[in-house]
Design a protein around this motif. Structure first.
Motif, PDB file in Angstrom:
ATOM      1  N   GLU A 145     -14.976   0.977  25.470  1.00 37.51           N
ATOM      2  CA  GLU A 145     -13.435   0.759  25.237  1.00 37.51           C
ATOM      3  C   GLU A 145     -13.257  -0.415  24.288  1.00 37.51           C
ATOM      4  N   GLU A 148     -13.510   0.667  20.549  1.00 40.51           N
ATOM      5  CA  GLU A 148     -12.804   1.961  20.133  1.00 40.51           C
ATOM      6  C   GLU A 148     -11.893   1.353  18.813  1.00 40.51           C
ATOM      7  N   ARG A 179     -12.910  12.063  24.423  1.00 40.39           N
ATOM      8  CA  ARG A 179     -13.841  11.473  25.256  1.00 40.39           C
ATOM      9  C   ARG A 179     -14.494  12.278  26.091  1.00 40.39           C
TER      10      ARG A 179
END
Length: 263
Positions: A145, A148, A179
């Motif tokens: 994350e 990203e 994802r």
């Protein structure tokens, strides 16, 4: 080709058995070749400057992994990337631990400037292109994350697909994102599986050059499903490696229709 789903791409990849030029590190050569063969593609480990550029013109795809660098290897990588670009062949860059030394960082940026079709790395490797990472050696110290935003920016600015691999993989082309779940906690215990994934991404890109985003999602989905299934059969990292190769060969196109993909 852009409208094919992951299962259809797997079926086509096995039917076509694309030839993939894998410039990868010493540790990864054997497992990378075996992964491609098990999945249904054909590997070639051609890296010398004297032939790599010529060879890149005739393959379906090229993959470049900077794990074990030297001046001669860098020259071969650049020749191959140039040859692939001139022949319109897709190629994948794996910037292994490019944040570890200035030599490695410079090499990664020089390869990035040669315009790869797909960039695949762990979170720390991708995040380091924005100047921030807590990675150590070849290991990721950052979450998917956290990287990203960097992946989205790189994809948009450089016109390429960026894949961050981890517990939940993230793929972006600057517009679309996906994802992909699956895999196994045993995968990081088997050396160079990530490097072999880069080669598998190349195999799918070779049969789907018009849609490298879909190709990348398909490759990561196959890896995830095979890893998840192999874990159920394995007693530890050693037996996992063998079961993983078996499962790469056993996964069907229909199995990929049930892969954990979130758009």
């Amino acid at each position: 080709m852009a409208d094919l789903n992951s299962g259809q791409l797997l079926e086509k990849m096995r039917a076509d058995a694309p030839l993939v030029q894998c410039i990868t590190n010493y540790v990864a050569m054997n497992i990378a070749a075996n992964v491609l063969l098990a999945a249904g593609a054909s590997p070639a480990m051609i890296h010398a400057e004297q032939e790599s550029g010529e060879f890149a013109r005739v393959v379906s795809a090229l993959t470049i992994n900077i794990g074990t660098l030297s001046p001669d290897w860098i020259a071969g990588m650049k020749a191959a990337a140039t040859g692939a670009n001139e022949a319109g062949k897709p190629w994948v860059l794996d910037p292994v631990a490019h944040f570890a030394t200035s030599y490695r960082a410079r090499a990664a940026l020089e390869m990035l400037d040669l315009k790869p079709t797909i960039l695949r790395g762990n979170a720390s490797e991708i995040l380091a292109f924005s100047g921030a990472t807590s990675g150590k050696g070849v290991d990721a110290g950052d979450s998917v994350e956290a990287a990203e935003a960097t992946a989205n920016r790189l994809a948009a600015e450089r016109g390429m697909v960026v894949a961050i691999t981890g517990a939940i993989d993230f793929v972006t082309d600057g517009t679309r994102t996906a994802r992909i779940g699956g895999g196994s906690a045993l995968m990081p215990k088997v050396t160079a599986l990530g490097c072999s994934l880069t080669c598998l991404v190349g195999a799918f890109a070779g049969i789907s050059p018009a849609d490298p985003f879909a190709a990348t999602v398909a490759a990561l989905s196959l890896f995830g499903v095979a890893g998840e299934r192999a874990e159920k059969l394995a007693a530890g990292p050693g037996t996992f490696a063998a079961h993983f190769l078996d499962q790469l060969a056993a996964v069907t196109p229909a199995d990929l229709d049930n892969a954990r993909i979130e758009a």
